[in-house]
Design an enzyme around this catalytic site. Structure first.
Site, PDB file in Angstrom:
ATOM      1  N   LYS A  20       0.813  -1.223   0.000  1.00 47.87           N
ATOM      2  CA  LYS A  20       0.000   0.000   0.000  1.00 47.87           C
ATOM      3  C   LYS A  20       0.844   1.269   0.000  1.00 47.87           C
ATOM      4  O   LYS A  20       2.033   1.245   0.303  1.00 47.87           O
ATOM      5  CB  LYS A  20      -0.974  -0.037   1.173  1.00 47.87           C
ATOM      6  N   ARG A  53      -3.885 -10.005   4.631  1.00 50.42           N
ATOM      7  CA  ARG A  53      -4.344 -10.023   3.234  1.00 50.42           C
ATOM      8  C   ARG A  53      -3.177  -9.557   2.373  1.00 50.42           C
ATOM      9  O   ARG A  53      -2.748  -8.407   2.497  1.00 50.42           O
ATOM     10  CB  ARG A  53      -5.555  -9.091   3.103  1.00 50.42           C
TER      11      ARG A  53
HETATM   12  N1  HH2 Z   1      -7.503  -3.533   0.659  1.00 47.51           N
HETATM   13  C1  HH2 Z   1      -7.820  -3.528  -0.657  1.00 47.51           C
HETATM   14  C2  HH2 Z   1      -8.990  -4.130  -1.108  1.00 47.51           C
HETATM   15  N2  HH2 Z   1      -9.801  -4.791  -0.254  1.00 47.51           N
HETATM   16  N3  HH2 Z   1     -10.294  -5.538   1.921  1.00 47.51           N
HETATM   17  C3  HH2 Z   1      -9.981  -5.601   3.213  1.00 47.51           C
HETATM   18  N4  HH2 Z   1     -10.764  -6.271   4.060  1.00 47.51           N
HETATM   19  N5  HH2 Z   1      -8.860  -4.981   3.717  1.00 47.51           N
HETATM   20  C4  HH2 Z   1      -8.017  -4.284   2.921  1.00 47.51           C
HETATM   21  O1  HH2 Z   1      -7.033  -3.714   3.443  1.00 47.51           O
HETATM   22  C5  HH2 Z   1      -8.309  -4.200   1.526  1.00 47.51           C
HETATM   23  C6  HH2 Z   1      -9.481  -4.850   1.054  1.00 47.51           C
HETATM   24  C7  HH2 Z   1      -6.897  -2.865  -1.622  1.00 47.51           C
HETATM   25  O2  HH2 Z   1      -6.013  -3.813  -2.190  1.00 47.51           O
HETATM   26  P1  HH2 Z   1      -6.221  -4.449  -3.647  1.00 47.51           P
HETATM   27  O3  HH2 Z   1      -7.461  -5.294  -3.654  1.00 47.51           O
HETATM   28  O4  HH2 Z   1      -4.986  -5.132  -4.095  1.00 47.51           O
HETATM   29  O5  HH2 Z   1      -6.390  -3.172  -4.560  1.00 47.51           O
HETATM   30  P2  HH2 Z   1      -7.592  -2.653  -5.452  1.00 47.51           P
HETATM   31  O6  HH2 Z   1      -8.682  -2.234  -4.517  1.00 47.51           O
HETATM   32  O7  HH2 Z   1      -6.993  -1.508  -6.220  1.00 47.51           O
HETATM   33  O8  HH2 Z   1      -8.047  -3.774  -6.330  1.00 47.51           O
END
Ligand code: HH2
Length: 284
Positions: A227, A261
């Protein structure tokens, strides 16, 4: 293990007190913030999920909508098209529990029908009024995450009087609301939402004081992987944040996280084993 380390839901009984669980991230999106986590078609997303299972993932989180700062919601049809076939195919090919990362009740319902057993909702089941009943009726587990604002505007000058107290209070209230909607407390995980409406200082304070969230009595999930707060500290883009992620994952575990995660399952499985050996007597 204490009762608060147990996650129980639809065919799930996970003892999260034994060691840290790894949730592998599979983004069925063209625009997630970390380019290498994007899978453009069902086949490559399924392959990525299976590879993560082979690397040690205990859970897979499948998402069809990026929630990166500034992102806009994806239309329902498109999100269904992206994520449901991946859930169906992975449910056929692996017994590792599947989570669907969505704020839409219709997507959650379809994914649960296709074999998912957990709903990961960055709005803590609050954005779509149908979401609590979909989770309650299916008997699924749910991740309740804190977010200030919406992805579109969440990083526009977020302010808190005491970020940890506010996040903890919000998650306590959502936990009570979910119980009132018929979701057992034992089916819930709590997540402070690193990067969701928080400055660098807010994110660091949350990780430092994670114990206050742990004291709510449900297992805590933390998503620090690659992040931007890591990028801000190191001055590096998402591709170069593996070591920074390792440090943040280790700190999260030492401060009480039960599930992490992550995008890099093989590397973080090693980090978690060492952190567990330090944090939990007898873990390795
Ligand atoms: N972070 C992201 C997405 N979903 N869900 C939970 N519970 N906690 C988190 O910290 C979290 C989440 C962001 O990461 P990513 O899915 O890789 O990115 P994007 O939202 O751009 O797809």
């Amino acid at each position: 293990m204490t009762g608060s380390d147990r996650l129980e839901a639809r065919g799930l009984r996970l003892d999260l007190g034994v060691r840290t669980f790894l949730m592998g991230v599979v983004n069925c999106t063209p625009d997630s913030f970390y380019e290498q986590s994007r899978y453009a078609d069902t086949g490559s997303a399924v392959d990525a999920g299976l590879r993560m299972v082979a690397e040690g993932a205990d859970l897979l989180d499948l998402g069809g909508e990026s929630t990166r700062p500034g992102s806009e919601p994806v239309p329902l049809d498109e999100e269904l098209r992206r994520v449901v076939p991946v859930v169906r195919e992975l449910a056929r090919q692996t017994s590792v529990p599947l989570s669907v990362d969505t704020t839409k009740a219709a997507v959650a319902r379809a994914a649960l029908e296709a074999g998912a057993r957990m709903v990961n909702d960055v709005s803590a089941l609050a954005l779509d009024p149908e979401m609590p009943s979909v989770v309650a009726e299916s008997g699924a587990a749910a991740v309740l995450m804190h977010m200030r604002g919406r992805p579109r505007d969440m990083q526009a000058d977020p302010r808190y009087r005491d970020v940890v107290a506010e996040v903890t209070g919000f998650l306590r209230d959502r936990m009570i609301a979910c119980e009132e909607a018929g979701i057992p407390r034992t089916a819930l995980l709590l997540d402070p939402g690193i990067g969701f409406g928080k400055t660098l200082a807010h994110n660091l304070e949350i990780l430092r004081r994670l114990g206050e969230l742990v004291s709510l009595g449900r297992p805590v999930l933390v998503g620090v992987s690659r992040k931007s707060f890591i990028g801000t500290i190191l001055g590096l883009p998402s591709e170069d944040r593996l070591e920074g992620t390792a440090a943040a994952v280790a700190a999260s575990i030492l401060n009480g996280a039960r599930v992490v995660r992550v995008h890099d399952v093989a590397a973080m499985a090693r980090v978690a084993r060492v952190a567990d050996a330090i944090a939990r007597a007898g873990a390795p």
